[in-house]
Design a protein around this motif. Structure first.
Motif, PDB file in Angstrom:
ATOM      1  N   ASP A 286     -51.071 146.894 -91.616  1.00  0.00           N
ATOM      2  CA  ASP A 286     -52.539 146.893 -91.554  1.00  0.00           C
ATOM      3  C   ASP A 286     -53.098 145.480 -91.648  1.00  0.00           C
ATOM      4  O   ASP A 286     -54.017 145.112 -90.914  1.00  0.00           O
ATOM      5  CB  ASP A 286     -53.123 147.754 -92.681  1.00  0.00           C
ATOM      6  CG  ASP A 286     -52.874 149.250 -92.472  1.00  0.00           C
ATOM      7  OD1 ASP A 286     -52.499 149.652 -91.350  1.00  0.00           O
ATOM      8  OD2 ASP A 286     -53.037 149.999 -93.457  1.00  0.00           O
ATOM      9  N   ALA A 287     -52.547 144.684 -92.537  1.00  0.00           N
ATOM     10  CA  ALA A 287     -52.992 143.292 -92.686  1.00  0.00           C
ATOM     11  C   ALA A 287     -52.679 142.489 -91.420  1.00  0.00           C
ATOM     12  O   ALA A 287     -53.485 141.670 -90.976  1.00  0.00           O
ATOM     13  CB  ALA A 287     -52.329 142.652 -93.893  1.00  0.00           C
ATOM     14  N   GLY A 288     -51.509 142.727 -90.848  1.00  0.00           N
ATOM     15  CA  GLY A 288     -51.142 142.030 -89.613  1.00  0.00           C
ATOM     16  C   GLY A 288     -52.078 142.386 -88.473  1.00  0.00           C
ATOM     17  O   GLY A 288     -52.540 141.516 -87.741  1.00  0.00           O
ATOM     18  N   ASN A 289     -52.374 143.673 -88.332  1.00  0.00           N
ATOM     19  CA  ASN A 289     -53.273 144.109 -87.259  1.00  0.00           C
ATOM     20  C   ASN A 289     -54.705 143.639 -87.481  1.00  0.00           C
ATOM     21  O   ASN A 289     -55.439 143.438 -86.515  1.00  0.00           O
ATOM     22  CB  ASN A 289     -53.230 145.641 -87.134  1.00  0.00           C
ATOM     23  CG  ASN A 289     -51.977 146.103 -86.445  1.00  0.00           C
ATOM     24  OD1 ASN A 289     -51.520 145.514 -85.479  1.00  0.00           O
ATOM     25  ND2 ASN A 289     -51.387 147.181 -86.964  1.00  0.00           N
ATOM     26  N   ALA A 290     -55.118 143.451 -88.722  1.00  0.00           N
ATOM     27  CA  ALA A 290     -56.485 143.011 -89.020  1.00  0.00           C
ATOM     28  C   ALA A 290     -56.736 141.581 -88.550  1.00  0.00           C
ATOM     29  O   ALA A 290     -57.881 141.200 -88.316  1.00  0.00           O
ATOM     30  CB  ALA A 290     -56.752 143.121 -90.514  1.00  0.00           C
ATOM     31  N   GLY A 291     -55.700 140.781 -88.389  1.00  0.00           N
ATOM     32  CA  GLY A 291     -55.882 139.392 -87.977  1.00  0.00           C
ATOM     33  C   GLY A 291     -56.133 139.214 -86.493  1.00  0.00           C
ATOM     34  O   GLY A 291     -56.657 138.185 -86.067  1.00  0.00           O
ATOM     35  N   PHE A 292     -55.767 140.192 -85.679  1.00  0.00           N
ATOM     36  CA  PHE A 292     -55.942 140.059 -84.225  1.00  0.00           C
ATOM     37  C   PHE A 292     -57.399 139.957 -83.791  1.00  0.00           C
ATOM     38  O   PHE A 292     -57.762 139.036 -83.057  1.00  0.00           O
ATOM     39  CB  PHE A 292     -55.254 141.212 -83.483  1.00  0.00           C
ATOM     40  CG  PHE A 292     -53.762 141.089 -83.417  1.00  0.00           C
ATOM     41  CD1 PHE A 292     -53.154 140.001 -82.802  1.00  0.00           C
ATOM     42  CD2 PHE A 292     -52.950 142.054 -83.966  1.00  0.00           C
ATOM     43  CE1 PHE A 292     -51.776 139.894 -82.742  1.00  0.00           C
ATOM     44  CE2 PHE A 292     -51.573 141.960 -83.915  1.00  0.00           C
ATOM     45  CZ  PHE A 292     -50.991 140.869 -83.297  1.00  0.00           C
ATOM     46  N   PRO A 293     -58.284 140.872 -84.219  1.00  0.00           N
ATOM     47  CA  PRO A 293     -59.680 140.770 -83.767  1.00  0.00           C
ATOM     48  C   PRO A 293     -60.364 139.482 -84.205  1.00  0.00           C
ATOM     49  O   PRO A 293     -61.288 139.006 -83.563  1.00  0.00           O
ATOM     50  CB  PRO A 293     -60.366 141.979 -84.411  1.00  0.00           C
ATOM     51  CG  PRO A 293     -59.290 142.909 -84.811  1.00  0.00           C
ATOM     52  CD  PRO A 293     -58.073 142.063 -85.033  1.00  0.00           C
ATOM     53  N   ARG A 294     -59.917 138.919 -85.303  1.00  0.00           N
ATOM     54  CA  ARG A 294     -60.505 137.683 -85.811  1.00  0.00           C
ATOM     55  C   ARG A 294     -59.914 136.445 -85.144  1.00  0.00           C
ATOM     56  O   ARG A 294     -60.350 135.332 -85.403  1.00  0.00           O
ATOM     57  CB  ARG A 294     -60.292 137.591 -87.320  1.00  0.00           C
ATOM     58  CG  ARG A 294     -60.980 138.703 -88.074  1.00  0.00           C
ATOM     59  CD  ARG A 294     -60.738 138.576 -89.546  1.00  0.00           C
ATOM     60  NE  ARG A 294     -61.257 139.747 -90.238  1.00  0.00           N
ATOM     61  CZ  ARG A 294     -60.778 140.211 -91.349  1.00  0.00           C
ATOM     62  NH1 ARG A 294     -59.756 139.621 -91.938  1.00  0.00           N
ATOM     63  NH2 ARG A 294     -61.308 141.280 -91.912  1.00  0.00           N
ATOM     64  N   GLY A 295     -58.874 136.632 -84.345  1.00  0.00           N
ATOM     65  CA  GLY A 295     -58.241 135.500 -83.665  1.00  0.00           C
ATOM     66  C   GLY A 295     -57.451 134.600 -84.591  1.00  0.00           C
ATOM     67  O   GLY A 295     -57.238 133.431 -84.306  1.00  0.00           O
TER      68      GLY A 295
ATOM     69  N   PHE B 213     -47.253 139.027 -85.238  1.00  0.00           N
ATOM     70  CA  PHE B 213     -46.836 139.163 -86.628  1.00  0.00           C
ATOM     71  C   PHE B 213     -45.642 140.100 -86.706  1.00  0.00           C
ATOM     72  O   PHE B 213     -45.347 140.840 -85.775  1.00  0.00           O
ATOM     73  CB  PHE B 213     -47.980 139.688 -87.503  1.00  0.00           C
ATOM     74  CG  PHE B 213     -48.233 141.169 -87.379  1.00  0.00           C
ATOM     75  CD1 PHE B 213     -47.596 142.073 -88.224  1.00  0.00           C
ATOM     76  CD2 PHE B 213     -49.093 141.666 -86.421  1.00  0.00           C
ATOM     77  CE1 PHE B 213     -47.812 143.434 -88.104  1.00  0.00           C
ATOM     78  CE2 PHE B 213     -49.319 143.023 -86.302  1.00  0.00           C
ATOM     79  CZ  PHE B 213     -48.676 143.910 -87.150  1.00  0.00           C
ATOM     80  N   TYR B 214     -44.952 140.049 -87.830  1.00  0.00           N
ATOM     81  CA  TYR B 214     -43.940 141.042 -88.164  1.00  0.00           C
ATOM     82  C   TYR B 214     -43.837 141.139 -89.673  1.00  0.00           C
ATOM     83  O   TYR B 214     -44.261 140.248 -90.402  1.00  0.00           O
ATOM     84  CB  TYR B 214     -42.583 140.744 -87.517  1.00  0.00           C
ATOM     85  CG  TYR B 214     -41.857 139.522 -88.047  1.00  0.00           C
ATOM     86  CD1 TYR B 214     -40.951 139.636 -89.103  1.00  0.00           C
ATOM     87  CD2 TYR B 214     -42.049 138.265 -87.485  1.00  0.00           C
ATOM     88  CE1 TYR B 214     -40.268 138.528 -89.581  1.00  0.00           C
ATOM     89  CE2 TYR B 214     -41.377 137.160 -87.956  1.00  0.00           C
ATOM     90  CZ  TYR B 214     -40.491 137.297 -89.006  1.00  0.00           C
ATOM     91  OH  TYR B 214     -39.824 136.202 -89.482  1.00  0.00           O
TER      92      TYR B 214
ATOM     93  N   GLN C 101     -41.349 146.025-101.308  1.00  0.00           N
ATOM     94  CA  GLN C 101     -42.278 144.957-100.938  1.00  0.00           C
ATOM     95  C   GLN C 101     -41.937 144.425 -99.547  1.00  0.00           C
ATOM     96  O   GLN C 101     -40.773 144.369 -99.158  1.00  0.00           O
ATOM     97  CB  GLN C 101     -42.231 143.814-101.940  1.00  0.00           C
ATOM     98  CG  GLN C 101     -42.791 144.196-103.294  1.00  0.00           C
ATOM     99  CD  GLN C 101     -42.896 142.993-104.199  1.00  0.00           C
ATOM    100  OE1 GLN C 101     -42.135 142.040-104.090  1.00  0.00           O
ATOM    101  NE2 GLN C 101     -43.858 143.031-105.108  1.00  0.00           N
ATOM    102  N   TYR C 102     -42.980 144.015 -98.824  1.00  0.00           N
ATOM    103  CA  TYR C 102     -42.829 143.489 -97.471  1.00  0.00           C
ATOM    104  C   TYR C 102     -43.609 142.192 -97.342  1.00  0.00           C
ATOM    105  O   TYR C 102     -44.743 142.091 -97.825  1.00  0.00           O
ATOM    106  CB  TYR C 102     -43.340 144.508 -96.443  1.00  0.00           C
ATOM    107  CG  TYR C 102     -42.452 145.722 -96.390  1.00  0.00           C
ATOM    108  CD1 TYR C 102     -41.427 145.810 -95.462  1.00  0.00           C
ATOM    109  CD2 TYR C 102     -42.609 146.763 -97.294  1.00  0.00           C
ATOM    110  CE1 TYR C 102     -40.590 146.909 -95.425  1.00  0.00           C
ATOM    111  CE2 TYR C 102     -41.780 147.865 -97.271  1.00  0.00           C
ATOM    112  CZ  TYR C 102     -40.772 147.929 -96.331  1.00  0.00           C
ATOM    113  OH  TYR C 102     -39.932 149.010 -96.314  1.00  0.00           O
ATOM    114  N   GLU C 103     -42.997 141.227 -96.677  1.00  0.00           N
ATOM    115  CA  GLU C 103     -43.656 139.944 -96.444  1.00  0.00           C
ATOM    116  C   GLU C 103     -44.164 139.904 -95.015  1.00  0.00           C
ATOM    117  O   GLU C 103     -43.446 140.219 -94.077  1.00  0.00           O
ATOM    118  CB  GLU C 103     -42.706 138.778 -96.678  1.00  0.00           C
ATOM    119  CG  GLU C 103     -43.377 137.432 -96.536  1.00  0.00           C
ATOM    120  CD  GLU C 103     -42.530 136.294 -97.048  1.00  0.00           C
ATOM    121  OE1 GLU C 103     -43.089 135.230 -97.312  1.00  0.00           O
ATOM    122  OE2 GLU C 103     -41.301 136.445 -97.177  1.00  0.00           O
ATOM    123  N   LEU C 104     -45.421 139.536 -94.880  1.00  0.00           N
ATOM    124  CA  LEU C 104     -46.055 139.406 -93.578  1.00  0.00           C
ATOM    125  C   LEU C 104     -45.783 138.013 -93.033  1.00  0.00           C
ATOM    126  O   LEU C 104     -46.032 137.023 -93.718  1.00  0.00           O
ATOM    127  CB  LEU C 104     -47.573 139.634 -93.694  1.00  0.00           C
ATOM    128  CG  LEU C 104     -48.404 139.405 -92.436  1.00  0.00           C
ATOM    129  CD1 LEU C 104     -48.053 140.418 -91.362  1.00  0.00           C
ATOM    130  CD2 LEU C 104     -49.891 139.483 -92.784  1.00  0.00           C
TER     131      LEU C 104
END
Length: 77
Positions: free
Chosen positions: A45-54, A59-60, A68-71
């Motif tokens: 969700d955090a990775g996808n949120a960055g696309f519209p903001r450019g 991301f992966y 735990q997961y690192e973006l």
């Protein structure tokens, strides 16, 4: 004494040159850490949120274990 000093200076210059030669510059293909999240869904969700903001172009999410997961993001330069 002078010989030891010159050898030490030569060695230091060689190491410094080697570090400079192997240091890569940042490129658009480089991924950088973007945060740690408690689930793969939160990371995605955090990775996808960055696309519209450019903020980034890719991301992966990498598992760190213990849920735990690192973006990792590919910024726009």
């Amino acid at each position: 004494m002078i010989r030891k000093t010159l050898v030490s200076l030569g060695l230091a210059a060689g190491v410094a040159g080697g570090v400079l030669a192997t240091a890569g510059s940042a490129s658009a293909a480089s991924f950088v850490p973007g945060g740690v999240y408690p689930s793969v869904q939160a990371c995605s969700d955090a990775g996808n949120a960055g696309f519209p903001r450019g903020r980034w172009v890719g991301f992966y999410c990498q598992s760190l274990g213990y849920g735990q997961y690192e973006l990792w993001v590919q910024p726009t330069y």
